[in-house]
Motif scaffolding. Structure first.
Motif, short mmCIF file in Angstrom:
data_model
loop_
_atom_site.label_atom_id
_atom_site.label_comp_id
_atom_site.label_asym_id
_atom_site.label_seq_id
_atom_site.Cartn_x
_atom_site.Cartn_y
_atom_site.Cartn_z
N PHE A 1 89.16 21.65 -24.33
CA PHE A 1 89.28 20.21 -24.52
C PHE A 1 87.95 19.55 -24.86
O PHE A 1 86.89 19.95 -24.38
N GLY A 2 88.03 18.50 -25.66
CA GLY A 2 86.91 17.63 -25.89
C GLY A 2 86.75 16.64 -24.75
O GLY A 2 87.59 16.60 -23.84
N LEU A 56 92.64 12.73 -25.94
CA LEU A 56 91.97 14.01 -25.77
C LEU A 56 92.37 14.96 -26.89
O LEU A 56 93.55 15.10 -27.20
N TYR A 105 96.29 14.76 -27.56
CA TYR A 105 97.02 14.26 -26.40
C TYR A 105 96.58 12.83 -26.12
O TYR A 105 95.45 12.43 -26.43
#
Lengths: 116, 116
Positions: free
Chosen positions: B107-108, B90, B35
């Motif tokens: 998520f990272g 992301l 993203y």
């Protein structure tokens, strides 16, 4: 196709006051609904989710949200906010079936600022 | 605990450079996502992958490509970086369940890319 509208881009609130962050969605199929939180300089963390069953969903850190199918809304609430709740909050929707169920569609985010 | 790591927290590149953003997850997830996050626009899906060597375009794939040679690793490539690709990127991952099941995305921490 689905879409998500977060009605407020910024919400300032005093510490220990209640807060509501609004989210409306549109979809032609049944959906799953989510709220994510992003603290400064971090990735997104799942706050809560609605999959099925009870329309009142409780999440982490004292947050809850209510799914209202007739109004296509999934508003996030907390009865008493803390300074540490200052963050950006994202509402998201995922299609219930088909290829779209792999994907999340996000709203544009609401920045919650808690004032001491 | 699920861990999604991204190779850099901050990156500065020049216009025209080729840029690689790396993402690694340690939970044996089938799905991986890239993203971009911009103020006031929320998160927009660039590409996703549901298996090694498989990829699908998201909402804004133009100017990007991806590579997934190993299950745990998903790379985002900017072939010729431009200033309008300055953004927060992301990465996320999830299990591949049945199409009617919910796939929570993890998520990272994000990579903030600046293109000069």
């Amino acid at each position: 196709a689905q879409s998500v509208t977060q009605l407020d881009s910024q919400v300032p609130v005093f510490e220990e006051a209640p807060v509501e962050l609004r989210c409306n969605y549109s979809s032609s199929v049944s959906v799953y609904l989510f709220w994510y939180v992003q603290y400064p300089n971090q990735g997104l963390q799942l706050l809560l989710k609605y999959l099925s069953g009870s329309t009142l969903v409780k999440g982490i850190n004292g947050f809850e949200a209510e799914f209202n199918k007739s109004q296509t809304s999934f508003h996030l609430r907390k009865p008493s906010v803390h300074i540490s709740d200052t963050a950006e909050y994202f509402c998201a929707v995922s299609a219930h079936s088909g290829a779209g169920s792999y994907q999340l569609t996000f709203g544009k985010g609401t920045k919650l600022s808690v004032i001491p | 605990d699920v861990k999604v790591t991204q190779s850099s927290r901050y990156l500065v590149k020049r216009t025209g450079e080729k840029v690689f953003l790396e993402c690694v997850q340690d939970m044996d997830h089938e799905n991986m996502f890239w993203y971009r996050q911009d103020p006031g626009l929320g998160l927009r899906l660039i590409y996703f992958s549901y298996d090694v060597k498989m990829k699908e375009k998201g909402d804004i794939p133009e100017g990007y490509s991806v590579s997934r040679e190993k299950k745990e690793r998903f790379s985002l490539i900017l072939e010729s970086a431009s200033t309008n690709q300055t953004s927060m990127y992301l990465c996320a991952s999830s299990f591949l369940l049945a199409a009617t099941s919910y796939n929570e995305q993890f998520f990272g921490p994000g990579t903030r890319l600046t293109v000069l």
